[in-house]
Design an enzyme around this catalytic site. Structure first.
Site, PDB file in Angstrom:
ATOM      1  N   ASP A  35     -35.020 -28.734 -15.632  1.00 55.20           N
ATOM      2  CA  ASP A  35     -34.096 -29.658 -14.750  1.00 55.20           C
ATOM      3  C   ASP A  35     -35.543 -31.175 -15.226  1.00 55.20           C
ATOM      4  OD1 ASP A  35     -32.687 -31.783 -14.106  1.00 55.20           O
ATOM      5  OD2 ASP A  35     -32.985 -31.269 -11.942  1.00 55.20           O
ATOM      6  N   ASN A  93     -22.012 -31.810 -17.102  1.00 54.18           N
ATOM      7  CA  ASN A  93     -23.077 -32.591 -17.234  1.00 54.18           C
ATOM      8  C   ASN A  93     -22.020 -34.049 -18.836  1.00 54.18           C
ATOM      9  OD1 ASN A  93     -26.030 -30.399 -18.312  1.00 54.18           O
ATOM     10  ND2 ASN A  93     -25.509 -32.138 -16.740  1.00 54.18           N
ATOM     11  N   ARG A 117     -31.372 -26.293  -5.839  1.00 53.76           N
ATOM     12  CA  ARG A 117     -29.947 -25.919  -6.613  1.00 53.76           C
ATOM     13  C   ARG A 117     -29.704 -25.416  -7.101  1.00 53.76           C
ATOM     14  NH1 ARG A 117     -29.623 -31.923  -5.875  1.00 53.76           N
ATOM     15  NH2 ARG A 117     -29.819 -32.726  -8.176  1.00 53.76           N
TER      16      ARG A 117
END
Ligand code: IPE
Ligand code: IPE
Ligand code: MG
Length: 227
Positions: free
Chosen positions: A15, A63, A181
């Site tokens: 990420d 996504n 997360r």
């Protein structure tokens, strides 16, 4: 209890590509491109560090929400990535595995991925790539298959039908970019995995960051509910 120092199976939520690009006032696609370079480095680092299986979260089932332009950029990069890296993967003894449902991508990408699976079949260490992957969907699919095959839904029968069924148990889950997360990634498999959240943005990820995460892993005491 059991505390082996090197994990067999490491997974990474890659990420921070967008923030990496934003920091440099570049288009998000440039962040994704550099993210591809970080994938190359991570695969290489796993070879150096003796990690048997690396699972990368490349595209989530959520996504698709990003809109046509960004999804299109990601697809272009995926095509290019496979073309540019397949020979190296074969030479490095990497065996590609896909989790999620890659058949939802454009037909030429599906064909490229299937070709890559075929060419890397003889590899001795695994690179599992999560494409159009969502863990809740994976668990639901596995439970449905378990029910249809055996009529009985148990922990074991679900596990045997997960996309990851033939991979070693997940030892270490890393997320970059500072978010804490799981974003629908390996929810089942993470039951007793160690988690390491790092501030580094994915395009900046290098072997030293993986070493840091492995050092942290080696300091952890895994108990699996025992004492
Ligand atoms: C991760 O980077 C790559 C994918 C999800 C495909 P992001 O694109 O999520 O980057 P940030 O979170 O916006 O910085
Ligand atoms: C998770 O990152 C998906 C991948 C890394 C491929 P996201 O950036 O999509 O997750 P959220 O939206 O921040 O939870
Ligand atoms: Mg993100």
């Amino acid at each position: 209890m059991n505390t082996p120092t090197t994990p067999r199976h490491v997974a990474i939520i890659m990420d921070g590509n967008g923030r990496w690009a934003a920091k440099r006032r570049l288009p998000r696609a440039m962040g994704h491109r550099e993210g591809g370079e970080a994938v190359r480095r991570a695969v290489k680092a796993c070879e150096v560090l003796g990690i048997e299986c690396l699972t990368l979260y490349a595209f989530s089932s959520e996504n698709w929400k990003r809109g046509e332009e960004e999804v299109g950029d990601l697809m272009k990069l995926m095509r290019r990535f496979i073309e540019a890296n397949l020979d190296d993967m074969v030479a490095q003894g990497v065996k590609l595995k896909l989790i999620g449902d890659h058949t939802a991508f454009e037909p030429d990408i599906v064909a490229k991925l299937d070709h890559a699976l075929e060419r890397t079949r003889g590899g001795t260490r695994t690179l599992a790539v999560a494409l159009n992957y969502g863990s809740q969907q994976e668990i639901a699919r596995a439970a449905a298959k378990a029910a249809a095959a055996a009529g009985e839904v148990t922990v074991e029968s679900i596990e045997a039908n997960l996309d990851t069924a033939d991979l070693p148990p997940l030892d270490l889950l890393i997320r970059t970019s500072g978010e804490v997360r799981l974003s629908n990634f390996l929810l089942w498999q993470a039951a007793y995995a160690e988690m390491v959240f790092m501030d580094v943005l994915w395009p900046d990820f290098e072997e030293k960051h993986l070493r840091e995460a492995l050092d942290e892993f080696a300091r952890r005491e895994r108990r699996y509910g025992g004492r």
